[in-house]
Design a protein around this motif. Structure first.
Motif, PDB file in Angstrom:
ATOM      1  N   SER A  18     -44.163   7.168  -2.155  1.00  0.00           N
ATOM      2  CA  SER A  18     -44.630   7.903  -0.984  1.00  0.00           C
ATOM      3  C   SER A  18     -43.489   8.665  -0.317  1.00  0.00           C
ATOM      4  O   SER A  18     -43.658   9.806   0.119  1.00  0.00           O
ATOM      5  CB  SER A  18     -45.276   6.937   0.013  1.00  0.00           C
ATOM      6  N   TYR A  76     -55.886  12.502   1.276  1.00  0.00           N
ATOM      7  CA  TYR A  76     -55.810  13.374   0.110  1.00  0.00           C
ATOM      8  C   TYR A  76     -54.734  12.852  -0.826  1.00  0.00           C
ATOM      9  O   TYR A  76     -53.870  12.070  -0.435  1.00  0.00           O
ATOM     10  CB  TYR A  76     -55.543  14.831   0.493  1.00  0.00           C
ATOM     11  N   ASP A  77     -54.806  13.298  -2.055  1.00  0.00           N
ATOM     12  CA  ASP A  77     -53.845  12.905  -3.075  1.00  0.00           C
ATOM     13  C   ASP A  77     -52.618  13.797  -2.933  1.00  0.00           C
ATOM     14  O   ASP A  77     -52.641  14.957  -3.337  1.00  0.00           O
ATOM     15  CB  ASP A  77     -54.490  13.063  -4.457  1.00  0.00           C
ATOM     16  N   LYS A  78     -51.566  13.257  -2.331  1.00  0.00           N
ATOM     17  CA  LYS A  78     -50.369  14.039  -2.055  1.00  0.00           C
ATOM     18  C   LYS A  78     -49.712  14.544  -3.336  1.00  0.00           C
ATOM     19  O   LYS A  78     -49.225  15.670  -3.395  1.00  0.00           O
ATOM     20  CB  LYS A  78     -49.371  13.223  -1.241  1.00  0.00           C
ATOM     21  N   LEU A 126     -51.223  15.342  -6.137  1.00  0.00           N
ATOM     22  CA  LEU A 126     -52.023  16.479  -6.611  1.00  0.00           C
ATOM     23  C   LEU A 126     -51.760  17.719  -5.769  1.00  0.00           C
ATOM     24  O   LEU A 126     -51.641  18.824  -6.290  1.00  0.00           O
ATOM     25  CB  LEU A 126     -53.511  16.122  -6.595  1.00  0.00           C
TER      26      LEU A 126
END
Length: 151
Positions: A7, A83-85, A87
């Protein structure tokens, strides 16, 4: 790599990408704004068809570049959370690369257009070709060679 480290890496990558886009977008916006004014000049109607075609290439590629470079912001705003960071980063990076490619096309054609108006003839091709080669070398070849060497 654990989830916290992943992350943190993604946060850093997104911050870097957003910062890069913030520095590029104003310049592309100014180029696009300038190109929007060109047809309203007195001399534009006097130009040959090829000049109008090159102008349209420059205008459309600047517009396309701007759309792609703003894609990350629009995606982030409209998608919402969660959301998919990862992506988002992959998508925005691809859009930025494509946007820079279109920017190079726009810069090259704009330089050809202006040089052709001032010094008609082969100098316009040489000047635009030199700019294209410089952009290709610094924006594509150099980063890819360095990436390849680091593997």
């Amino acid at each position: 790599m654990d989830d916290d480290e992943d992350s943190e890496v993604q946060d850093r990558q997104l911050d870097e990408l957003s910062g890069e886009l913030r520095t590029i977008v104003p310049g592309v916006t100014v180029l696009f704004a300038f190109l929007l004014t060109v047809p309203f000049s007195e001399r534009f109607a006097e130009l040959q068809a090829v000049d109008h075609e090159v102008y349209m290439v420059s205008l459309l590629s600047a517009g396309g570049s701007l759309v792609l470079l703003l894609g990350e912001s629009a995606y982030h705003s409209l998608r919402g959370k969660p959301y998919d960071k990862g992506l988002l980063i992959r998508t925005a990076t691809r859009q930025a690369v494509a946007g820079l490619a279109l920017l190079l096309v726009s810069l090259t054609s704009a330089v050809w257009y202006v040089t052709e108006a001032v010094f008609p003839g082969e100098l316009a091709f040489a000047t635009a070709g030199g700019l294209f080669a410089l952009g290709l070398g610094t924006w594509l070849v150099l980063p890819l060679v360095r990436r390849w060497r680091n593997r």
